[in-house]
Design an enzyme around this catalytic site. Structure first.
Site, PDB file in Angstrom:
ATOM      1  CB  CYS A  52      -0.918  -0.008   1.213  1.00  0.00           C
ATOM      2  SG  CYS A  52      -0.024   0.119   2.784  1.00  0.00           S
ATOM      3  CB  ALA A  55       3.930  -0.545   2.210  1.00  0.00           C
ATOM      4  NE  ARG A  86      12.281  -1.762   1.180  1.00  0.00           N
ATOM      5  CZ  ARG A  86      12.914  -0.593   1.058  1.00  0.00           C
ATOM      6  NH1 ARG A  86      13.268   0.090   2.133  1.00  0.00           N
ATOM      7  NH2 ARG A  86      13.206  -0.118  -0.122  1.00  0.00           N
ATOM      8  CG  HIS A 186       7.804   4.399  -4.105  1.00  0.00           C
ATOM      9  ND1 HIS A 186       7.670   3.503  -5.142  1.00  0.00           N
ATOM     10  CD2 HIS A 186       8.031   3.658  -3.003  1.00  0.00           C
ATOM     11  CE1 HIS A 186       7.827   2.278  -4.677  1.00  0.00           C
ATOM     12  NE2 HIS A 186       8.043   2.345  -3.387  1.00  0.00           N
TER      13      HIS A 186
HETATM   14 FE1  ICS Z   1      12.772   0.099  -5.962  1.00  0.00          FE
HETATM   15 MO1  ICS Z   1      10.385  -5.025  -2.132  1.00  0.00          MO
HETATM   16 FE2  ICS Z   1      12.105  -2.294  -5.985  1.00  0.00          FE
HETATM   17 FE3  ICS Z   1      10.862  -0.645  -4.513  1.00  0.00          FE
HETATM   18 FE4  ICS Z   1      13.255  -1.340  -3.922  1.00  0.00          FE
HETATM   19 FE5  ICS Z   1      12.388  -3.253  -2.489  1.00  0.00          FE
HETATM   20 FE6  ICS Z   1      11.224  -4.168  -4.529  1.00  0.00          FE
HETATM   21 FE7  ICS Z   1      10.019  -2.537  -3.013  1.00  0.00          FE
HETATM   22  C1  ICS Z   1      11.651  -2.369  -4.085  1.00  0.00           C
HETATM   23  S1  ICS Z   1      14.134  -1.597  -5.860  1.00  0.00           S
HETATM   24  S2  ICS Z   1      12.437  -5.312  -3.138  1.00  0.00           S
HETATM   25  S3  ICS Z   1      10.879  -0.634  -6.694  1.00  0.00           S
HETATM   26  S4  ICS Z   1      11.738  -4.294  -6.694  1.00  0.00           S
HETATM   27  S5  ICS Z   1      14.283  -2.208  -2.199  1.00  0.00           S
HETATM   28  S6  ICS Z   1       9.124  -4.296  -3.883  1.00  0.00           S
HETATM   29  S7  ICS Z   1      12.439   0.661  -3.884  1.00  0.00           S
HETATM   30  S8  ICS Z   1      10.768  -3.076  -1.038  1.00  0.00           S
HETATM   31  S9  ICS Z   1       9.010  -0.643  -3.303  1.00  0.00           S
END
Ligand code: ICS
Length: 521
Positions: A52, A55, A86, A186
């Protein structure tokens, strides 16, 4: 053939659902790059891997910073389930330096607060955190009930910032429902970091080649390996966003001369905003995969155009390569020809294909959970993406050049020259360009679809997260978590690649998977 496989994936769905899902499942063509439906709502009832908005904001972008007290305003579960799962690591300068990552801060909202409002409780929590820790900054994260009852976390933050005096307090309206996935979080997070932190500290640090590392969150120690290589090359890291990072570093980020971007999905906003306000160009890099790591270091050297730096980078690569070569030559005969599927987040499903290529393994199918079309098709597609109501909900900051601090590090002509040399300035290529013809590209893959994919393709390894891990393994296919790395990592840079090769070798060549009989068989 991909068309009939697509039909098999969706033929059990009701007609309306099948119609919608079909647009998110495409047979790849690396030359024509077909359109993929992405960043749209998941159909209710489908088991998705998505998270979400909260998150994405609290867990992903702000969570890895060690000296911000991150208070979750909401019921305790929202904070508890975001507590260190994480595997983002951090390394304080000394054991006496602040590190709040190991704490779980929450206002522990109860029914009473949902009915009568939670602002008072939030103020008490901020005061308590301040009295206990005297942190440089306190960030407030809104969970779903906060938006529903209308608590104003921004007003509370302003009030408390004024009251405390020496502590930066700011809030995020990142309620879980704000967008269709964590991707919304993000964007909200970057807006806040940009508004409340970047530019607060004008100290000029020493260093000839100063950069920021954007979109690297130090999962399993990834950032440590990147930092090692930058330091060895003589490149000064001003700030990381936000793995192994601090408030002070991010406040000083506008003094760097280049932003390099690892995970563009989560942070390309920051690159754009810093370029507009301060004149710092950004460039895509990738430290996942040995070839990509070497290329990324060379790109940084090329950007600065300094002969000494270029020579140093070559020296570092030459020094690091032999150890990697030795391992890959041993392992590759055992992994060559094997197959993988990757369904991860918003950039790793792409980046990790580089490491699989180095192992001689083919990616049969891949997709992101929450990426946007540009992550699949390339950034040039941005003008063609239609902005729907869900995206419109998320604030776009109006950024202009800073009257005092704007200083374009490169002229438009110089940027064009760098692009001509193959540097991805202000851009990135999508995942599809790298994937083989007719491989299946699937956005927000459902649980049902992934089970079908395994039945049909029988890959040697499946990469996803904890939600899928044990179901897939019961089907006799090893699952590598590419979010938390299970217990492994780092996987970036040269040393990380070696870790990855070894881990994958152990998994795909373990005979135990062939002996498994699933409980339902
Ligand atoms: Fe970028 Mo899980 Fe990506 Fe994002 Fe990153 Fe992680 Fe995954 Fe999540 C990631 S690199 S592993 S888009 S592929 S560290 S889903 S920031 S936490 S939101």
């Amino acid at each position: 053939d991909p068309a009939s496989i697509t039909e098999e994936l969706i033929n059990k769905y009701p007609a309306k659902v099948a119609k919608k899902r079909r647009k998110s499942i495409v047979a790849n063509d690396p030359d024509t790059i077909p359109e993929v439906q992405a960043n749209v709502r998941t159909v209710p009832g489908i088991i998705t891997q998505r998270g979400c908005s909260y998150a994405g904001c609290k867990g992903v972008v702000l969570g890895p910073t060690r000296d911000i007290v991150n208070i979750v305003h909401g019921p305790i579960g929202c904070s508890f389930y975001a507590w260190l799962t994480r595997r983002n690591q951090t390394r304080p300068e000394t054991p006496e330096h602040e590190n709040y990552i190991t704490y779980c801060f929450s206002t522990d909202m109860q029914e009473e607060h949902v009915v009568f409002g939670g602002e008072k409780k939030l103020k008490v929590a901020i005061q308590e955190a301040y009295d206990l820790f005297h942190p440089k900054a306190i960030a407030i994260f809104s969970t779903c009930p906060v938006g529903l009852i209308g608590d104003d976390v921004h007003a509370v933050s302003r009030e408390m910032k004024e009251k405390l005096g020496d502590c930066n307090v700011f809030g995020f309206s990142c309620e879980g429902y704000r967008g269709v996935s964590q991707s919304a979080g993000h964007h909200i997070a970057n807006n806040g970091v940009f508004k409340h932190m970047v530019g607060n500290n004008n100290e000029i640090k020493p260093g000839k080649f100063k950069i920021n590392l954007l979109g690297e969150y130090n999962i399993g120690g990834d950032a440590f390996e990147i930092e090692r290589l930058l330091e060895k090359s003589g490149i000064t890291l001003i700030a990381s966003f936000s793995g192994n990072s601090t408030v002070g570093a991010m406040e000083n980020a506008h003094t760097a001369d280049l932003n390099i971007v690892q995970c563009h999905r989560s942070i390309n906003y920051m690159g754009d905003m810093m370029e507009t306000k301060y004149g710092i160009p950004w460039m895509k890099v990738n430290f996942v995969g040995v070839e990509s790591t070497a290329k990324s270091l060379r790109k940084i050297a090329e950007y600065f155009g300094d002969a000494e730096l270029k020579a140093k980078v070559e020296e570092v690569i030459a020094e690091e390569m032999p150890a990697v070569k030795e391992i890959i030559e041993e392992i590759r005969p055992r992994t060559e020809g094997k197959t993988a599927m990757l369904f991860v987040g918003g950039s790793r499903a792409h980046h990790y294909q580089d490491l699989f290529n180095e192992l001689g393994m083919t990616t049969l199918s891949a997709g992101y959970e929450f990426a946007h079309r540009d992550d699949y098709e390339g950034r040039e597609v941005l003008p063609n993406i239609k902005i729907d109501a869900d995206s419109k909900n998320i604030e776009e900051l109006k950024v202009t050049a800073d009257p005092e601090l704007y200083n374009p590090r490169k002229s438009p002509e110089e940027i064009e020259e760098l692009k001509a040399k193959g540097l991805e300035m202000n851009g990135y290529t999508g995942m599809m360009k790298q994937m083989v013809h007719k491989s299946l590209v699937i956005d927000d893959v459902s649980h049902y679809e992934s089970e079908k994919l395994i039945e049909i393709y029988k890959p040697d390894i499946f990469c996803a997260g904890i939600k899928k891990k044990y179901v897939v393994q019961k089907m006799g296919v090893p699952l590598k978590q590419l979010h938390s790395y299970d217990y492994g990592g780092p996987y970036t840079g040269f040393k990380g690649a070696v870790n990855f090769y070894k881990d994958i070798d152990r998994m795909v060549n373990n005979p135990v998977w062939k002996m498994i009989k699933a409980p339902w068989e």
